[in-house]
Design a protein around this motif. Structure first.
Motif, PDB file in Angstrom:
ATOM      1  N   PHE A 642       0.800  -1.221   0.000  1.00  0.00           N
ATOM      2  CA  PHE A 642       0.000   0.000   0.000  1.00  0.00           C
ATOM      3  C   PHE A 642       0.836   1.277   0.000  1.00  0.00           C
ATOM      4  O   PHE A 642       0.278   2.362  -0.159  1.00  0.00           O
ATOM      5  N   ASP A 643       2.145   1.167   0.147  1.00  0.00           N
ATOM      6  CA  ASP A 643       2.922   2.406   0.153  1.00  0.00           C
ATOM      7  C   ASP A 643       3.076   2.995  -1.248  1.00  0.00           C
ATOM      8  O   ASP A 643       3.643   4.077  -1.410  1.00  0.00           O
ATOM      9  N   VAL A 644       2.558   2.297  -2.281  1.00  0.00           N
ATOM     10  CA  VAL A 644       2.545   2.890  -3.624  1.00  0.00           C
ATOM     11  C   VAL A 644       1.370   3.842  -3.791  1.00  0.00           C
ATOM     12  O   VAL A 644       1.314   4.598  -4.758  1.00  0.00           O
ATOM     13  N   ILE A 645       0.425   3.801  -2.851  1.00  0.00           N
ATOM     14  CA  ILE A 645      -0.774   4.637  -2.936  1.00  0.00           C
ATOM     15  C   ILE A 645      -0.476   6.018  -2.375  1.00  0.00           C
ATOM     16  O   ILE A 645       0.166   6.154  -1.325  1.00  0.00           O
ATOM     17  N   ALA A 652      -0.547   9.222   7.379  1.00  0.00           N
ATOM     18  CA  ALA A 652      -1.066   7.872   7.611  1.00  0.00           C
ATOM     19  C   ALA A 652       0.022   6.986   8.201  1.00  0.00           C
ATOM     20  O   ALA A 652       1.131   6.898   7.669  1.00  0.00           O
ATOM     21  N   LYS A 653      -0.311   6.315   9.285  1.00  0.00           N
ATOM     22  CA  LYS A 653       0.666   5.475   9.979  1.00  0.00           C
ATOM     23  C   LYS A 653       0.465   3.991   9.694  1.00  0.00           C
ATOM     24  O   LYS A 653       1.317   3.172  10.048  1.00  0.00           O
ATOM     25  N   THR A 654      -0.660   3.617   9.110  1.00  0.00           N
ATOM     26  CA  THR A 654      -0.932   2.222   8.778  1.00  0.00           C
ATOM     27  C   THR A 654      -1.360   2.116   7.328  1.00  0.00           C
ATOM     28  O   THR A 654      -1.778   3.109   6.701  1.00  0.00           O
ATOM     29  N   ASP A 655      -1.277   0.897   6.794  1.00  0.00           N
ATOM     30  CA  ASP A 655      -1.710   0.677   5.416  1.00  0.00           C
ATOM     31  C   ASP A 655      -3.176   1.033   5.239  1.00  0.00           C
ATOM     32  O   ASP A 655      -3.564   1.658   4.244  1.00  0.00           O
ATOM     33  N   TYR A 656      -3.993   0.625   6.206  1.00  0.00           N
ATOM     34  CA  TYR A 656      -5.423   0.875   6.065  1.00  0.00           C
ATOM     35  C   TYR A 656      -5.728   2.366   6.153  1.00  0.00           C
ATOM     36  O   TYR A 656      -6.599   2.880   5.440  1.00  0.00           O
TER      37      TYR A 656
END
Length: 745
Positions: A642-645, A652-656
């Motif tokens: 998700f860090d490509v988003i 944001a600290k989490t993927d979600y």
């Protein structure tokens, strides 16, 4: 002699989706229409377009209800778009727009992707399709005749069978073997005309020019079905020989593809394409063509499911489970319907939709260069406003009251907010475009109400929002309206809180329609991704796409089975130097909970939004690695990291948390749901002039407008029909032709 103001008829249009806007456009397209009637559109909330409405968010990002494209067979839609752009230019209504003409507002795409899960290898396989562009212009000249579409389909089959391919020699051997078992229709009176062509085809020339000649001879027979000078008996003879020939060819094709289909991916797709074309054409001439009227009657098979109908004409299990068939179910959000939740679609609707799409003009897909509303709704709105159509934003319909007089006498309404100046300007300028906000323009609303709306995060388009309306009032027949056009989706009409529940309770036809015409919620996800496709590992030539293409597909894994590269709209957002590498829209359908709560449960839409975000999170982790192989991880080798988003929050600290900064929609609102065409339901749809009330005209993708599948071309057709019904009731002529789909002639 002009009518006085007091003698003008008043037309109230309820709702502002594509059907309502089209009805208003049609009614106001005639010279001196203002002398006869006045038009007022009443719309809940702050924007127009219904399911095609667009908003703007952070970085002026475009926020859609779902994926919207135009296809080259949307004759009525393109004509409306072309006409509105032309009128805007004439009256200088969009002076700063980067789109000076309609064609500048679209990108054309000839390539699409099919994906199919192969249970034998436990993996997905793909097939790129390039739809040849042509010289036709959509919206001009009407739909291509059925005979022309048959010729296009036969040409495609001929190319697949007889075109140059390194695998062809091995197919020839199998084809020669399978030909020996063909029994020709020697008994038919027209067989002598066909025999020499068929014999040349059989005698070791199956993959030479005679093969193409044979198929093109079939298209000549189709032409003869409508040829002037041919009498009824002659046409029936041509129809019966076509049936015989398709029967013969279908048996041969079945033997051929059964012997090759399992050899490799090439043969699998070859088998599916050829069988798909053959079975649909065979079934069309057997069941849909009416030899008595010499017309195409799709209603004859609408009580059957499309797969069930294909199977009745010999379709193999391979075809029934193929991406070609699944395309119709996923493309129309019917994939989760039916008792087994494996899909259920009225066969006539599916076949009609398929036949129409084969008649595309120019390119198969035309993509909006900016938001759907920015590109399509804005010019229509500006034209209508310039013509003198009145708009009442923030006006919500509460009840269209039943009356036993044969007319609608009263409509209960509510004003949602108080406007400072009594009127509302719904758009603002961005890069020369008149664009639509994702929230109301609060500076035009009473300050105290605007503050309450923002602090409470009330969504005035949402049925469960809990906002208390500021005023209730009624529209009265003879005073506020003489005729009313109801263009509000069917899910809003019935139930405990339905706006037509009185009519449904007292009218059997309405009750049947509301009971049998169903809908389904849809989900939408838009991802702004920092790397480009190549950096993500999706090298377009490896997927069969030319460099610079914008991939699209409709048949991938549930639930977000449709996705499309919409990067062409990025220049019309506000990114500065931080423009993402790719923008992808995803969409799919999902099932309702067992019980949909009443509108007093204000948490329901937020719970459903959280639900589809969580579903989408897992789907991305499980499914996107096949496309974005450079974005996979050891933990999720089949999915994407998700860090490509792009992180809109920057914290944001989490993927979600990062994923939640993207744009999602759970289309559970009664106004947003997708209208279905289930087997056996079409007979319960009412036409625009069949409301049972002399001053109530209905419009929308839920009425019987022809093709009866939920798409904005259909909504436009129903809007044209509604506008012309009104004019007919007023004794006024209507001249705009309505293209309701492919006809035989």
């Amino acid at each position: 002699m002009q009518n006085t103001e007091s003698s003008k008829k008043k037309i109230a249009i309820l709702g502002s989706g594509m059907s309502s806007l089209t009805a208003a456009y049609e009614l106001s397209s005639y010279e001196n229409w203002q002398d006869r009637y006045e038009i007022t559109i009443y719309q809940m909330g702050w924007r127009l377009g219904g399911k095609t409405a667009t908003g703007r968010g952070q970085n002026e990002r475009i926020q859609e209800h779902g994926i919207h494209i135009a296809q080259g067979w949307y004759e009525n839609a393109f004509r409306l778009i072309q006409d509105s752009y032309k009128e805007c230019e004439k009256h200088n209504l969009m002076p700063d727009s980067p789109f000076k003409s309609w064609d500048e507002a679209f990108d054309r795409e000839d390539t699409t992707l099919l994906t199919h899960f192969d249970p034998k290898t436990n993996q997905w396989i793909k097939k790129n399709i390039i739809f040849p562009s042509n010289e036709y212009i959509p919206g001009q000249g009407g739909p291509l005749p059925f005979s022309a579409i048959v010729k296009k389909a036969i040409g495609l089959v001929a190319e697949i069978l007889f075109g140059t391919d390194p695998n062809k020699d091995s197919i020839i051997i199998k084809a020669d073997t399978s030909l020996h078992s063909i029994n020709t229709p020697e008994h038919h009176s027209l067989w002598s005309d066909f025999k020499s062509k068929f014999e040349a085809f059989v005698k070791e020339k199956v993959f030479k020019h005679e093969g193409e000649k044979l198929l093109h001879y079939v298209s000549e027979l189709v032409d003869n079905l409508v040829k002037e000078g041919h009498d009824h008996v002659t046409r029936k003879d041509h129809h019966s020989i076509i049936n015989e020939i398709f029967h013969v060819l279908a048996k041969w094709v079945t033997k051929l593809i059964d012997s090759i289909a399992d050899h490799n991916e090439y043969f699998y797709w070859l088998a599916v394409f050829v069988e798909f074309g053959m079975v649909n054409m065979k079934g069309t001439f057997a069941d849909v063509y009416n030899p008595e009227t010499h017309e195409l009657d799709y209603e004859k098979i609408n009580d059957l499911d499309y797969r069930e109908w294909l199977k009745s004409h010999g379709a193999s299990e391979r075809l029934l489970s193929s991406a070609m068939v699944r395309f119709l179910y996923t493309g129309t959000f019917h994939n989760l319907t039916g008792a087994d939740q494996q899909g259920s679609l009225a066969a006539g609707v599916g076949l009609h939709f398929l036949t129409n799409s084969a008649g595309y003009k120019g390119s198969f897909v035309w993509k909006f260069k900016a938001g759907t509303a920015d590109t399509m709704i804005t010019p229509i709105y500006l034209v209508l406003k310039n013509r003198g159509v009145k708009f009442k934003f923030f006006h919500k319909v509460e009840q269209v009251h039943y009356s036993d007089t044969g007319s609608i006498e009263k409509i209960s309404m509510a004003e949602q907010v108080t406007l400072k100046d009594g009127t509302y300007t719904p758009t603002y300028k961005l890069k020369g475009l008149d664009v639509w906000p994702g929230e109301p323009l609060y500076d035009q609303i009473d300050d105290e109400q605007a503050k309450a709306l923002k602090e409470g995060k009330f969504d005035l388009e949402e049925s469960w929002c809990g906002w208390k309306n500021v005023k209730e009032f009624s529209l009265e027949k003879g005073k506020d309206f003489d005729y009313t056009v109801l263009g509000i989706p069917i899910d809003v009409l019935g139930g405990n809180e339905g706006i037509c529940k009185e009519i449904i309770a007292n009218n059997t036809a309405w009750n049947n329609m509301y009971t049998h015409v169903k809908s389904i919620p849809t989900m939408s996800m838009q991802l702004w991704i920092t790397p480009n496709l190549k950096e993500l590992g999706m090298h377009l030539p490896d997927w069969g796409f030319p460099e610079g293409a914008l991939p699209n597909l409709v048949t991938y894994a549930d639930p977000q089975y449709s996705f499309i590269d919409m990067s062409q709209v990025l220049p019309y957002e506000d990114w500065g130097d931080q423009k993402p590498g790719v923008l992808i829209y995803y969409t799919g359908s999902f099932l309702d909970p067992e019980v949909i709560p009443p509108f007093s449960d204000h948490n329901y839409p937020h719970e459903q939004l959280e639900r589809i975000m969580r579903i989408s999170e897992q789907w991305l982790r499980d499914k996107m690695g096949w496309f974005f192989k450079n974005a996979t991880t050891l933990e999720y080798p089949e999915g994407m990291k998700f860090d490509v988003i792009h992180d809109f929050s920057k914290i944001a600290k989490t993927d979600y948390a990062r994923l939640k900064t993207q744009f999602f929609r759970a289309n559970v609102n009664p106004t947003d749901r997708y209208t279905l065409s289930l087997p056996g339901s079409n007979k319960y749809r009412l036409k625009a002039d069949e409301s049972g009330f002399d001053n109530l005209i209905i419009t929308g993708d839920w009425i019987n407008f022809g093709v009866n599948v939920g798409y904005y071309e259909g909504a436009i057709v129903s809007g044209l029909q509604a506008g012309q019904v009104v004019r007919n009731k007023l004794g006024l002529p209507s001249e705009t032709p309505i293209f309701s789909g492919v006809t035989l002639k």
